[in-house]
Enzyme design. Structure first.
Site: not given
Ligand SMILES: NC(=O)c1ccc[n+]([C@@H]2O[C@H](COP(=O)([O-])OP(=O)(O)OC[C@H]3O[C@@H](n4cnc5c(N)ncnc54)[C@H](O)[C@@H]3O)[C@@H](O)[C@H]2O)c1
Ligand SMILES: O=C(O)C1=N[C@H](C(=O)O)CCC1
Length: 264
Positions: A153, A157
């Site tokens: 990643h 992260k």
């Molecule tokens: N399930 C999936 O397919 C998938 C895909 C990508 C990322 N993710 C996960 O999604 C999450 C976000 O990833 P990202 O890359 O967008 O991260 P990022 O750091 O770009 O965004 C996170 C956002 O959350 C905000 N935040 C933090 N605390 C907060 C609060 N108390 N209230 C409101 N907002 C708040 C931050 O200001 C930031 O803008 C991570 O946990 C990542 O692992 C999951």
């Molecule tokens: O960008 C991230 O953070 C992502 N998190 C997910 C994970 O923890 O599996 C998957 C997609 C991207």
């Protein structure tokens, strides 16, 4: 029309989700929850379309003020857990992409969802290719019990291993007899060299700028290996899964962890 609140709208995933909701006819963005900008609307922030959704810095206050059906949470592990519980208690269905949930967190949140008879989806990965990669890995593990997971990643992260790697290990654990892989006398000369241990399998986490979200599951057998790999090259790859989850959560009465339970 499904009324949606997005938590984390200024994040990498949050921005994509705002665009998805904005461009989906039967979705309405009724509010967002941000770490700052209380009292403004999304339209006032740089780089957003003209959406007059109010910004709150507290989810409880938000849900006391606006009528919502679904919360999409894309924040950080600790915030995501708190938001999921608050949404359930307010009768708002969570669709959670945020990773870093433990088995104890999932058990506690499932209990609340069942008491409230309300749907919730926590999906470590919304990309259809990643769901298939996990399903294929579970199929392969029946024939190849020796397996290592390498997840890669971007270097911003927060959690390691990734939610997807943990989910993959859990799916493999369901079909594989538990045993410790590698040589019984193996010793690490630098701590961590063999990666994280999950039920006898190893998980390795790579963090580098330039990466988005990638995973390889490598199986080894007599004179052969099998590698199953998935790559997300951008965050748009997750959005069809977010859309599917928002539509599906409206029909559920319990918490579902992982989209593999919801796709045929
Ligand atoms: N399930 C999936 O397919 C998938 C895909 C990508 C990322 N993710 C996960 O999604 C999450 C976000 O990833 P990202 O890359 O967008 O991260 P990022 O750091 O770009 O965004 C996170 C956002 O959350 C905000 N935040 C933090 N605390 C907060 C609060 N108390 N209230 C409101 N907002 C708040 C931050 O200001 C930031 O803008 C991570 O946990 C990542 O692992 C999951
Ligand atoms: O960008 C991230 O953070 C992502 N998190 C997910 C994970 O923890 O599996 C998957 C997609 C991207």
């Amino acid at each position: 029309m499904i009324r949606i609140v997005i938590a984390g709208p200024r994040g990498r995933m949050g921005r994509e989700a705002v665009s998805l909701v904005h461009h989906t006819e039967h979705f309405e963005l009724v509010a967002v929850v941000d770490r700052m900008n209380e009292g403004k609307t999304l339209a006032e922030l740089d780089g957003f379309p003209a959406i007059e959704a109010p910004i709150f810095t507290d989810l409880e206050r938000c849900l006391q003020t606006v009528q919502a059906d679904v919360l999409i949470d894309l924040t950080t592990p600790e915030v995501g857990k708190r938001h999921t519980e608050i949404a359930l208690r307010y009768g708002v269905r969570p669709v959670v992409g945020t990773t870093g949930f433990t088995e104890d967190d999932l058990a506690r949140l499932t209990k609340i969802a069942e008491e409230k008879k309300i749907g919730a989806i926590i999906a470590p990965n919304f990309a259809i290719g990643a769901i298939l990669m996990m399903k294929f890995a579970q199929m392969a593990a029946k024939y190849f019990p020796h397996v290592e997971i390498i997840e890669l990643h971007h270097d911003q992260k927060l959690d390691a291993p990734s939610g997807t790697a943990l989910k993959t290990a859990q799916l493999i654990q369901q079909v594989r007899s538990s045993f410790m892989q590698g040589h019984h006398a193996e010793k690490e000369t630098i701590e961590g060299a063999r990666g994280a241990l999950y039920d006898g399998m190893r998980i390795h986490s790579v963090r580098l700028p330039g990466l988005v979200a990638h995973q390889e599951v490598i199986f080894g057998g007599d004179g052969q290996t099998l590698t199953i790999r998935h790559d997300s090259f951008n965050r748009a790859s997750f959005m069809s899964g977010v859309r599917f989850s928002v539509e599906t959560v409206m029909k559920l009465e319990t918490l579902v962890y992982g989209l593999e339970h919801l796709i045929e």
